[in-house]
Design an enzyme around this catalytic site. Structure first.
Site, PDB file in Angstrom:
ATOM      1  N   ASP A 246       0.837  -1.195   0.000  1.00  0.00           N
ATOM      2  CA  ASP A 246       0.000   0.000   0.000  1.00  0.00           C
ATOM      3  C   ASP A 246       0.875   1.249   0.000  1.00  0.00           C
ATOM      4  O   ASP A 246       2.039   1.201   0.416  1.00  0.00           O
ATOM      5  CB  ASP A 246      -0.896   0.016   1.240  1.00  0.00           C
ATOM      6  CG  ASP A 246      -1.980  -1.047   1.184  1.00  0.00           C
ATOM      7  OD1 ASP A 246      -2.309  -1.498   0.074  1.00  0.00           O
ATOM      8  OD2 ASP A 246      -2.488  -1.432   2.256  1.00  0.00           O
TER       9      ASP A 246
ATOM     10  N   TYR B 173       6.507  -8.703   7.963  1.00  0.00           N
ATOM     11  CA  TYR B 173       6.203  -7.291   8.169  1.00  0.00           C
ATOM     12  C   TYR B 173       6.430  -6.882   9.621  1.00  0.00           C
ATOM     13  O   TYR B 173       6.287  -7.692  10.538  1.00  0.00           O
ATOM     14  CB  TYR B 173       4.731  -6.999   7.846  1.00  0.00           C
ATOM     15  CG  TYR B 173       4.305  -7.337   6.440  1.00  0.00           C
ATOM     16  CD1 TYR B 173       4.362  -6.383   5.419  1.00  0.00           C
ATOM     17  CD2 TYR B 173       3.817  -8.601   6.132  1.00  0.00           C
ATOM     18  CE1 TYR B 173       3.949  -6.689   4.139  1.00  0.00           C
ATOM     19  CE2 TYR B 173       3.404  -8.917   4.848  1.00  0.00           C
ATOM     20  CZ  TYR B 173       3.474  -7.957   3.849  1.00  0.00           C
ATOM     21  OH  TYR B 173       3.071  -8.271   2.574  1.00  0.00           O
TER      22      TYR B 173
ATOM     23  N   ASP C  31      -6.807   1.195   8.370  1.00  0.00           N
ATOM     24  CA  ASP C  31      -5.529   1.801   8.744  1.00  0.00           C
ATOM     25  C   ASP C  31      -5.758   3.272   9.068  1.00  0.00           C
ATOM     26  O   ASP C  31      -6.865   3.795   8.894  1.00  0.00           O
ATOM     27  CB  ASP C  31      -4.458   1.607   7.663  1.00  0.00           C
ATOM     28  CG  ASP C  31      -4.822   2.256   6.330  1.00  0.00           C
ATOM     29  OD1 ASP C  31      -5.411   3.355   6.337  1.00  0.00           O
ATOM     30  OD2 ASP C  31      -4.525   1.665   5.277  1.00  0.00           O
TER      31      ASP C  31
ATOM     32  N   ARG D  73      -3.527  -5.013   7.436  1.00  0.00           N
ATOM     33  CA  ARG D  73      -4.552  -4.079   7.918  1.00  0.00           C
ATOM     34  C   ARG D  73      -5.712  -4.835   8.563  1.00  0.00           C
ATOM     35  O   ARG D  73      -6.204  -4.472   9.629  1.00  0.00           O
ATOM     36  CB  ARG D  73      -5.109  -3.262   6.739  1.00  0.00           C
ATOM     37  CG  ARG D  73      -4.192  -2.201   6.207  1.00  0.00           C
ATOM     38  CD  ARG D  73      -4.852  -1.464   5.066  1.00  0.00           C
ATOM     39  NE  ARG D  73      -4.901  -2.267   3.848  1.00  0.00           N
ATOM     40  CZ  ARG D  73      -5.916  -2.231   2.972  1.00  0.00           C
ATOM     41  NH1 ARG D  73      -6.967  -1.495   3.212  1.00  0.00           N
ATOM     42  NH2 ARG D  73      -5.856  -2.938   1.867  1.00  0.00           N
TER      43      ARG D  73
END
Length: 303
Positions: free
Chosen positions: A39, A67, A81, A173
């Site tokens: 993103d 991540y 988010d 997310r």
């Protein structure tokens, strides 16, 4: 023509496709693809495949990802988010121990409902296109696997940092949102940095420098090809087979060729595993063991 893998540090504000579009102009090459969407708010490892190396994108996309994410509790947004519209805020009365206990629910095989702000298509329409019009549609839950989920640190009463290793198609997310729901206070993702994709990490020392190249480095370089890795780096963990003569001719024509299992790889041979195929020093293809021969799965030599 430029061909190879560019593993770079994606800057915030760029989409993965923005990066590919810019690199098409830099390398004067239409064939540019990436090995896993990030993103715009996310940063971190983005493998980009240039030229003939784009044939390896399908292998990169299937790989696990890792991540480091910021988990913001008490806030629910329409994008899951902190870049989205705040739908609800709730008081947070969650201890670190309570969060640790809830994380256990999300380790292993889980079902995840994709967010509305995503590129998935439902009835031919991208979900984010519907979301921007204020519409929400039913999305079937999809199986994903969270291979590792670790609470790294607490940065405030409502802000934590988590580390996630997961399979293809996992939305971090949504993971943050679902953790918040399980805690009863709601939550969303506050930040995201990818630390591994397609087996590449910031610690890989393929270059003379000790960090991943940035877009600024590449834009300012007089020779951007210096940042490209050979495509066989993606397959470095596979056993290698060197062929010559008629076997090489067959391989270059996409035909199976006779071969013996490399030393120490008999189990891989029996299981139909993959291997790297070389004609001398040139990387030809990814092959698959089949009986007493190797079948070509994907060729990479320039034609």
């Amino acid at each position: 023509m430029a061909s190879g893998i560019l593993v770079l540090e994606k800057p915030a504000g760029w989409t993965s496709m923005d990066v590919c579009a810019k690199l098409r102009g830099i390398f004067h090459e239409k064939r540019v693809g990436h090995g896993g969407t990030l993103d715009p708010m996310a940063t971190g490892v983005l493998p980009v495949f240039v030229g003939r190396a784009t044939r390896a994108v399908e292998f990169a996309e299937k790989s696990d990802k890792e991540y480091i994410a910021g988990l913001k509790l008490g806030v629910i947004t329409n994008t899951q988010d902190t870049t989205g519209e705040v739908l609800e805020t709730r008081p947070v009365q969650v201890s670190r121990e309570q969060l640790e206990a809830v994380l256990e629910q999300f380790r292993g095989d889980i079902m995840q409902i994709p967010p509305m702000f995503s590129a998935i298509k439902i009835n031919g329409k991208r979900l984010y296109e519907l979301a921007r019009k204020g519409r929400e549609v039913e999305r079937p839950a999809r199986p994903v696997t969270i291979k590792a989920l670790e609470l790294l640190e607490q940065q405030g009463e409502d802000l934590y940092t988590i580390k996630v290793r997961c399979t293809k198609g996992t939305y971090i997310r949504t993971l943050c949102h679902d953790i918040g729901q399980a805690l009863g206070c709601g939550g969303c993702m506050a930040s995201l940095r990818r630390t591994m994709a397609a087996g590449f990490t910031p610690e890989d020392t393929y270059w003379e420098w000790n960090e991943l190249p940035t877009m600024d480095w590449i834009l300012q370089s007089k020779c951007p090809e210096e940042f490209l890795l050979p495509v066989d780096h993606l397959f470095k963990d596979l056993p290698s087979v060197v062929i010559t003569g008629r076997s090489a001719v067959l391989a270059r024509n996409g035909a199976p060729f006779p071969a013996k299992a490399p030393q120490g790889c008999m189990s891989t041979w029996r299981d139909g595993g993959l291997c790297r195929v070389y004609d001398g020093y040139e990387f030809l293809a990814v092959g698959q063991y089949a009986g007493k021969e190797i079948k070509i799965v994907k060729s990479f030599f320039e034609v």
